[in-house]
Design a protein around this motif. Sequence first.
Motif, PDB file in Angstrom:
ATOM      1  N   ALA A  43       5.091  28.858  16.986  1.00 60.36           N
ATOM      2  CA  ALA A  43       6.316  29.346  16.480  1.00 60.36           C
ATOM      3  C   ALA A  43       7.588  28.309  16.464  1.00 60.36           C
ATOM      4  CB  ALA A  43       6.658  30.647  17.087  1.00 60.36           C
ATOM      5  N   GLU A  44       8.021  27.976  15.581  1.00 60.93           N
ATOM      6  CA  GLU A  44       9.308  27.007  15.336  1.00 60.93           C
ATOM      7  C   GLU A  44      10.344  27.775  15.918  1.00 60.93           C
ATOM      8  OE1 GLU A  44      10.954  23.886  12.384  1.00 60.93           O
ATOM      9  OE2 GLU A  44       9.675  25.272  11.431  1.00 60.93           O
ATOM     10  N   VAL A  45      11.335  26.976  16.775  1.00 61.53           N
ATOM     11  CA  VAL A  45      12.502  27.426  17.634  1.00 61.53           C
ATOM     12  C   VAL A  45      13.347  26.529  17.290  1.00 61.53           C
ATOM     13  CG1 VAL A  45      11.243  29.076  19.056  1.00 61.53           C
ATOM     14  CG2 VAL A  45      12.076  26.808  19.788  1.00 61.53           C
ATOM     15  N   ASP A  46      14.658  27.089  17.507  1.00 56.68           N
ATOM     16  CA  ASP A  46      15.995  26.268  17.535  1.00 56.68           C
ATOM     17  C   ASP A  46      15.717  25.222  18.918  1.00 56.68           C
ATOM     18  OD1 ASP A  46      18.096  25.065  17.883  1.00 56.68           O
ATOM     19  OD2 ASP A  46      19.371  26.771  17.074  1.00 56.68           O
ATOM     20  N   PRO A  47      15.617  24.047  18.774  1.00 56.49           N
ATOM     21  CA  PRO A  47      15.462  23.275  19.948  1.00 56.49           C
ATOM     22  C   PRO A  47      16.855  23.582  21.020  1.00 56.49           C
ATOM     23  CG  PRO A  47      15.441  21.816  18.041  1.00 56.49           C
ATOM     24  CD  PRO A  47      15.710  23.196  17.380  1.00 56.49           C
ATOM     25  N   GLU A  48      17.842  23.912  20.513  1.00 58.60           N
ATOM     26  CA  GLU A  48      18.987  24.422  21.368  1.00 58.60           C
ATOM     27  C   GLU A  48      18.857  25.291  22.006  1.00 58.60           C
ATOM     28  OE1 GLU A  48      21.676  22.175  21.898  1.00 58.60           O
ATOM     29  OE2 GLU A  48      20.384  20.775  20.653  1.00 58.60           O
ATOM     30  N   LEU A  49      17.843  26.316  21.684  1.00 63.60           N
ATOM     31  CA  LEU A  49      17.341  27.633  22.340  1.00 63.60           C
ATOM     32  C   LEU A  49      16.047  27.609  23.046  1.00 63.60           C
ATOM     33  CD1 LEU A  49      18.665  29.846  19.558  1.00 63.60           C
ATOM     34  CD2 LEU A  49      19.807  29.492  21.663  1.00 63.60           C
ATOM     35  N   SER A  50      15.518  26.361  23.029  1.00 64.74           N
ATOM     36  CA  SER A  50      14.207  26.167  23.748  1.00 64.74           C
ATOM     37  C   SER A  50      14.151  26.679  25.253  1.00 64.74           C
ATOM     38  CB  SER A  50      13.733  24.854  23.581  1.00 64.74           C
ATOM     39  OG  SER A  50      12.500  24.645  23.985  1.00 64.74           O
ATOM     40  N   ASP A  51      15.195  26.573  26.151  1.00 62.54           N
ATOM     41  CA  ASP A  51      15.053  26.966  27.295  1.00 62.54           C
ATOM     42  C   ASP A  51      14.647  28.403  27.364  1.00 62.54           C
ATOM     43  OD1 ASP A  51      15.512  24.372  28.158  1.00 62.54           O
ATOM     44  OD2 ASP A  51      17.706  24.709  28.570  1.00 62.54           O
ATOM     45  N   THR A  52      13.731  28.763  28.621  1.00 66.11           N
ATOM     46  CA  THR A  52      13.171  29.983  28.423  1.00 66.11           C
ATOM     47  C   THR A  52      14.110  31.136  28.325  1.00 66.11           C
ATOM     48  OG1 THR A  52      11.414  29.001  29.641  1.00 66.11           O
ATOM     49  CG2 THR A  52      11.370  31.604  29.527  1.00 66.11           C
ATOM     50  N   ALA A  53      15.000  31.168  28.989  1.00 62.96           N
ATOM     51  CA  ALA A  53      15.914  32.224  28.859  1.00 62.96           C
ATOM     52  C   ALA A  53      16.661  32.600  27.508  1.00 62.96           C
ATOM     53  CB  ALA A  53      16.953  32.292  29.950  1.00 62.96           C
ATOM     54  N   ALA A  54      17.117  31.439  27.094  1.00 64.78           N
ATOM     55  CA  ALA A  54      17.688  31.218  25.718  1.00 64.78           C
ATOM     56  C   ALA A  54      16.650  31.687  24.487  1.00 64.78           C
ATOM     57  CB  ALA A  54      18.457  29.899  25.448  1.00 64.78           C
ATOM     58  N   ALA A  55      15.431  31.224  24.783  1.00 65.19           N
ATOM     59  CA  ALA A  55      14.550  31.725  23.785  1.00 65.19           C
ATOM     60  C   ALA A  55      14.312  32.874  23.905  1.00 65.19           C
ATOM     61  CB  ALA A  55      13.362  30.924  23.947  1.00 65.19           C
TER      62      ALA A  55
END
Length: 186
Positions: A43-55
């Motif tokens: 799944a594509e995600v925002d790289p700025e939100l890639s850290d586990t807690a943020a994702a």
Amino acid sequence: MAERIWGLAAVPAAERTDLLAAPVAAGLEDWKAVAAERPPLVAEVDPELSDTAAASEAYGFPMEAGANCIVVTGKRGGEVRTAACVVLATTRLDVNGAVRRRLDVRKASFARQDDAVAATGMEYGGITPVGLPEGWPLLVDAAVAACPLVVVGSGVRRSKLIVPGAALAGLPGAETVDGLGLPLES
């Protein structure tokens, strides 16, 4: 067509290798033996939100389904020993207990960022157990192996893999370890 898993629009990883680091795309061959019935999804995600807690917060998956792959090293008799370790995001890696004993070293520590990136061919913050260098032990916490699905890195920060925990434990070089992940201290 994308499958909705939590808030992630997931597709078979083999269809979107552009969302994977090169070693991860190559490592997809390992899945034919360990998880043919449930191929890995990406799944594509925002790289700025890639850290586990943020994702987890942004895409709605529970932290109990988030997994982190951590590269650890230690020395014994001048020989550097390296392993990749997978634990749930709700735990912390038992580096100087379970990992140190498994590597048979006096002291184990997190690999330097530059070294981990160079050795894996993956981006820091996206390192995953799929496509690791040959010969590395892959230590998978028993709690990860027991999860029906986990969200883990894809080798790059702009996407996540969604895979059965048991499939991670079935990858080449993998060993399930009880107590690899310890409860987070409050």
